[in-house]
Enzyme design. Structure first.
Site, PDB file in Angstrom:
ATOM      1  N   CYS A 162       0.840  -1.191   0.000  1.00 27.91           N
ATOM      2  CA  CYS A 162       0.000   0.000   0.000  1.00 27.91           C
ATOM      3  C   CYS A 162       0.880   1.248   0.000  1.00 27.91           C
ATOM      4  O   CYS A 162       1.958   1.273   0.607  1.00 27.91           O
ATOM      5  CB  CYS A 162      -0.913   0.002   1.224  1.00 27.91           C
ATOM      6  SG  CYS A 162      -2.188  -1.295   1.181  1.00 27.91           S
TER       7      CYS A 162
ATOM      8  N   CYS B  39       2.476   2.968   3.264  1.00 23.94           N
ATOM      9  CA  CYS B  39       3.415   2.173   4.062  1.00 23.94           C
ATOM     10  C   CYS B  39       4.544   1.572   3.233  1.00 23.94           C
ATOM     11  O   CYS B  39       5.193   0.616   3.659  1.00 23.94           O
ATOM     12  CB  CYS B  39       2.650   1.064   4.797  1.00 23.94           C
ATOM     13  SG  CYS B  39       1.420   1.677   5.970  1.00 23.94           S
TER      14      CYS B  39
ATOM     15  N   CYS C 252       2.206  -8.070   6.585  1.00 26.58           N
ATOM     16  CA  CYS C 252       0.922  -7.391   6.690  1.00 26.58           C
ATOM     17  C   CYS C 252      -0.030  -8.126   7.627  1.00 26.58           C
ATOM     18  O   CYS C 252      -0.956  -7.533   8.165  1.00 26.58           O
ATOM     19  CB  CYS C 252       0.279  -7.233   5.318  1.00 26.58           C
ATOM     20  SG  CYS C 252      -0.185  -8.797   4.530  1.00 26.58           S
TER      21      CYS C 252
END
Length: 261
Positions: free
Chosen positions: A216, A219, A242
């Site tokens: 993402c 991040c 994650c």
């Protein structure tokens, strides 16, 4: 004549696979090439109903190409978190079209859960674990309930935490007993690069900008030459995954669980 006793219905709640099953698959395919292994797993149904989980990241095209060459109808699960780089979404669409993948499944977060736990969309900035739980772990857990196994694109060279991964492993994120298949776990970075060159697969556009591992956008940061390829993920946090590959991720969360700041 007395009425025959009614047969009691029983629901089989046993796990689909056990650790011994995973070990047996590793032994069976020891020394077998990746493509031959994939062909047997898919054509002979050795892992039951199986889906590929893909981030459409820096190296995703290799595994997707291998799978598509055998069965382009394999479900490909993509976690559409709402936080991806625009380049990743465009790359996803490009690969699906180029490889002829016919069963892309975009998994999105539960709207009610987002409204309750991340109404500002900024949870990533103060609780990245909680953000990943809402946007990745929970949607994937729901989707995998209908499958016996999943393909992942993890590779040993990506980080120290992935160095000892086997080809086949029991999925310990919940109690369902699925198998995770890691076809490229023993591939080197040079092999990945050579496969791209040999097949003419397009690279993710962010790779050339210094992103060897792409998640993402909030991040994910650039990585300096020589650094761990995944060092740009959640930089500054004590976090390396994650959550979708973390043991117990989908089984130990009580109803209404809301990760702490």
């Amino acid at each position: 004549m007395a009425e025959a006793a009614r047969r009691i219905d029983r629901i089989d709640t046993a796990p689909r696979f056990t650790a011994a099953d995973a070990e047996a698959l590793n032994a069976r395919f020891a020394g077998v090439g990746t493509q031959a292994m994939l062909a047997q797993v898919l054509r002979d149904g050795l892992a039951g109903r199986i889906a590929a989980v893909s981030s459409f990241g820096a190296e995703s095209a290799v595994l997707l190409h291998l799978i598509a060459s055998i069965d382009p109808g394999v479900p490909v699960l993509f976690l559409d978190t709402g936080k991806h780089f625009p380049e990743t979404l465009a790359y996803r669409d490009e690969l699906v079209a180029r490889l002829g993948l016919t069963n892309l499944v975009n998994l999105t977060p539960d709207p009610a859960l987002l409204a309750k736990s991340d109404d500002t969309g900024l949870r990533w900035s103060y609780d990245p674990d909680g953000c990943c739980e809402i946007r990745k772990v929970e949607p994937l857990a729901r989707a995998l309930a209908g499958f016996d196994a999943s393909f992942t694109g993890r590779k040993g060279f990506q980080s120290a935490t992935r160095a000892a991964l086997p080809r086949f492993e029991l999925d310990l994120t919940d109690t369902q007993g699925r198998v995770k298949v890691n076809p490229l776990v023993d591939w080197s970075a040079d092999q990945i690069e050579a496969y791209f060159a040999a097949t003419g697969l397009p690279a993710h556009p962010l790779v050339a900008q210094g992103y060897p591992s792409i998640g993402c956008s909030p991040c994910t940061t650039r990585v300096a030459p020589g650094e761990d390829p995944r060092s740009g993920r959640w930089k500054g946090w004590d976090k390396t995954e994650c959550g979708i590959h973390v043991d117990g991720a989908a089984s130990e969360l009580p109803p209404g669980y809301d990760p702490a700041f």
